[in-house]
Design an enzyme around this catalytic site. Structure first.
Site, mmCIF file in Angstrom:
data_model
loop_
_atom_site.group_PDB
_atom_site.id
_atom_site.type_symbol
_atom_site.label_atom_id
_atom_site.label_comp_id
_atom_site.label_asym_id
_atom_site.label_seq_id
_atom_site.Cartn_x
_atom_site.Cartn_y
_atom_site.Cartn_z
ATOM 1 N N ASP A 92 16.308 -35.748 -5.400
ATOM 2 C CA ASP A 92 15.826 -34.355 -5.408
ATOM 3 C C ASP A 92 14.306 -34.238 -5.601
ATOM 4 O OD1 ASP A 92 15.746 -35.005 -8.072
ATOM 5 O OD2 ASP A 92 15.722 -33.065 -9.113
ATOM 6 N N ASP A 101 7.322 -39.104 -4.833
ATOM 7 C CA ASP A 101 8.262 -38.511 -5.980
ATOM 8 C C ASP A 101 9.698 -37.942 -5.598
ATOM 9 O OD1 ASP A 101 9.104 -37.770 -8.400
ATOM 10 O OD2 ASP A 101 7.695 -36.077 -8.786
ATOM 11 N N GLU A 112 16.829 -34.645 -11.228
ATOM 12 C CA GLU A 112 15.686 -34.987 -11.966
ATOM 13 C C GLU A 112 14.734 -34.043 -12.316
ATOM 14 O OE1 GLU A 112 12.061 -37.377 -13.822
ATOM 15 O OE2 GLU A 112 12.241 -36.109 -12.097
ATOM 16 N N GLU A 113 14.298 -33.478 -11.342
ATOM 17 C CA GLU A 113 13.225 -32.448 -11.469
ATOM 18 C C GLU A 113 13.865 -31.112 -12.372
ATOM 19 O OE1 GLU A 113 10.548 -33.406 -11.042
ATOM 20 O OE2 GLU A 113 10.406 -34.676 -9.089
ATOM 21 N N ASP A 142 9.180 -44.779 -10.127
ATOM 22 C CA ASP A 142 9.097 -43.449 -9.920
ATOM 23 C C ASP A 142 7.822 -42.937 -11.011
ATOM 24 O OD1 ASP A 142 9.898 -40.644 -9.643
ATOM 25 O OD2 ASP A 142 11.007 -40.249 -11.263
ATOM 26 N N ARG A 194 4.216 -31.833 -23.830
ATOM 27 C CA ARG A 194 4.318 -33.358 -23.424
ATOM 28 C C ARG A 194 4.354 -34.107 -24.731
ATOM 29 N NH1 ARG A 194 5.935 -34.598 -18.149
ATOM 30 N NH2 ARG A 194 5.251 -32.718 -17.092
HETATM 31 N N1 BES Z 1 8.292 -39.113 -11.332
HETATM 32 C C1 BES Z 1 8.043 -38.018 -12.308
HETATM 33 C C2 BES Z 1 7.871 -38.255 -13.869
HETATM 34 C C3 BES Z 1 6.396 -39.176 -13.767
HETATM 35 C C4 BES Z 1 5.290 -38.795 -13.033
HETATM 36 C C5 BES Z 1 6.144 -40.249 -14.388
HETATM 37 C C6 BES Z 1 3.955 -39.331 -12.933
HETATM 38 C C7 BES Z 1 4.946 -40.870 -14.709
HETATM 39 C C8 BES Z 1 3.840 -40.493 -13.930
HETATM 40 C C9 BES Z 1 9.444 -37.206 -12.293
HETATM 41 O O1 BES Z 1 9.942 -36.963 -11.228
HETATM 42 C C10 BES Z 1 8.921 -36.003 -12.991
HETATM 43 O O2 BES Z 1 8.232 -35.249 -12.596
HETATM 44 N N2 BES Z 1 9.613 -35.510 -14.251
HETATM 45 C C11 BES Z 1 9.432 -34.414 -14.895
HETATM 46 C C12 BES Z 1 10.485 -34.255 -16.020
HETATM 47 C C13 BES Z 1 10.525 -32.914 -16.532
HETATM 48 C C14 BES Z 1 11.414 -31.868 -15.589
HETATM 49 C C15 BES Z 1 11.607 -33.037 -17.875
HETATM 50 C C16 BES Z 1 8.016 -34.079 -15.560
HETATM 51 O O3 BES Z 1 7.290 -35.251 -15.875
HETATM 52 O O4 BES Z 1 7.446 -32.956 -15.334
HETATM 53 MN MN MN Z 2 10.061 -38.434 -9.902
HETATM 54 MN MN MN Z 3 8.789 -35.216 -10.452
#
Ligand code: BES
Ligand code: MN
Ligand code: MN
Length: 459
Positions: free
Chosen positions: A88, A119, A153-154, A180, A328
């Protein structure tokens, strides 16, 4: 391995074309209008996994978007890798800032531009291609592989926990492998050992029951936008510290050893600021930029809505205001405790003249993963071969909530093998995947399975 690597070299254009087809499917998980596209995308992926010779390929329905699973377990005595990724993507808006249609993948220079290119479709695809090369050339894989590629995931992996609980026995492995995240820099590959967690909140303030003339009423009634900005404005102080009571209680401080290791990485504030068009960096007092991103918690307004924002001026006191706020988190902050503390604090700061509603969106736990594991050594070797340079060990500022789930539910450590770059613009307009990284990533992934196959299972 020579045959595998030469197979990959002679199949680069097929790898790119397949990725483009994957990227053409607008699998925006947060938007109900795209539900069919998520199904289509899961189907495309599963067809491909079937085609390369993975077994038990399934598109598993969930209460939300489907989860694709596959396995190849023909290497008895060898370790088992559980590969996790997501198909996604984030919404592409604002569309007018894209130079090409976000779902019409376009190569410009050395980059492939499309939503999801880094991503995470590009990083999932490179593993599919690496596995394909092993299977085509050798008829087998050097290790056992299970795959779990989700479509939520998103949106905080809403249905994944239940799936893992229900299918735990089919997910047995020695390690989870994820691509990822982002590499430390161009030409500086890295292995991740930490991710931040997340508590995502929405705050709604309601004042008068309708918009009011700001002359006729201004000064005598609460203005929800004033109230909201005053509240949020107090939540981070002038030292960059978050003022929510108890916010730092569970934060594990950085050890001197880790601070030294982070300080030894090649990083320049000037270059960082310049790339982002900033005059200077900013953040919590007494911490470096990398420490702020990797090991300190944050509170950020992601968006605010309310009142008049059109052309020209209109004198009005809006009836309502709303903000989306993300925090975060770092080990060992607990998302639910932080969300509660945020809610309590907002309600305490708000004047009694307004109605306040605090809504909790996604949460995710912060994690630190194993640094000493045969799969980490295999990733180290693989990256060194694929990139011609040894990786550095870094934490990541982003969140992947499933990593903590795999650890808690299945007792599995995770290896974060990154192929994205800090300027890939994930979640933003003109997201891109640096094609040299795509091809090196395919080779590196192929090497990973090979190298991990050489280590003994279960040690
Ligand atoms: N791939 C990312 C996470 C990520 C980005 C890890 C850059 C390390 C460096 C993942 O797809 C993402 O965007 N995760 C969300 C999670 C949230 C929806 C709980 C995020 O980090 O905003
Ligand atoms: Mn991701
Ligand atoms: Mn992402």
């Amino acid at each position: 391995m020579n045959n595998v690597i030469s197979y990959l070299e002679s199949h680069r254009s097929q790898a790119l074309e397949g990725l483009k087809d994957f990227l053409r499917i607008p699998s925006v998980s947060t938007d109900p209008e795209h539900t069919k596209d998520l199904q289509r995308c899961a189907q495309y992926l599963s067809n491909e996994l079937e085609r390369i010779g993975m077994r038990n390929v399934r598109v598993n329905p969930t209460a939300g978007h489907p989860i694709v699973t596959a396995e190849w377990l023909g290497a008895p005595g060898k370790p088992t890798v559980l590969f996790y990724g997501h198909y996604d993507v984030q919404p592409p808006e604002p569309l007018e800032l894209w130079e090409n249609d976000p779902f019409d993948p376009t190569v410009r220079g050395e980059d492939l531009y499309a939503r999801g290119s880094t991503d995470d479709k590009g990083q999932v695809w490179l593993h599919v291609k690496a596995l394909e090369a092993h299977l085509r050339e050798n008829g087998s894989l050097p290790v056992n592989v299970r795959m779990l590629i989700e479509g939520e995931e998103e949106v905080s992996s809403e249905n994944l926990e239940a799936f893992i609980e229900a299918h735990g026995k089919d997910l047995g492995a020695d390690v989870v492998l994820i691509s990822d995240t982002t590499m430390f820099d161009y030409d500086q590959p890295s292995i991740g050992y930490g991710l931040r967690g997340m508590a995502y909140m929405e705050v709604r303030i309601e004042g008068p029951n309708k918009d009011l003339h700001s002359g006729g009423y201004g000064g005598s009634v609460p203005n929800p936008l004033n109230v909201l900005s005053a509240i949020l404005g107090q939540m981070v102080d002038s030292d960059g510290r978050i003022t929510v009571p108890g916010f730092y209680d569970d934060v594990v401080p950085l050890s001197d050893e880790e601070r030294d290791a982070i300080a030894a990485l090649p990083f320049s504030n000037e270059r960082f600021a310049e790339r982002l068009g900033l005059m200077d960096v900013m953040g919590e007092k007494d911490y470096s930029t990398l420490e702020r991103i990797w090991a300190r918690p944050t509170l950020d307004i992601n968006g605010m809505l309310g009142g008049f924002t059109g052309e020209g001026s209109k004198t009005v006191i809006p009836s309502k205001a709303m903000a989306k706020v993300s925090m975060r988190l770092v080990p060992k902050q607990v998302p639910e405790i932080i969300a509660q503390a945020f809610e309590d604090y907002i309600k305490r700061l708000a004047p009694s003249s307004v109605k306040v509603e605090v809504i909790r969106h996604g949460t995710g736990k912060p994690v630190l993963t194993a640094r000493k594991h045969p799969a980490v050594s295999a990733a180290h070797e693989a990256i060194t071969k694929g990139f011609g340079k040894a990786p550095v060990y870094i934490r990541e500022g982003g969140s992947i909530p499933v990593v903590a789930m795999f650890e808690e539910k299945l007792g599995l450590p995770t290896v974060l093998m990154a192929f994205g770059l800090p300027d890939c613009d994930a979640h933003a307009p003109n997201e891109k995947f640096h094609l040299p990284n795509f091809y090196r990533g395919i080779d590196t992934a192929a090497w990973f399975y090979e190298e991990y196959g050489r280590s003994d299972a279960l040690d």
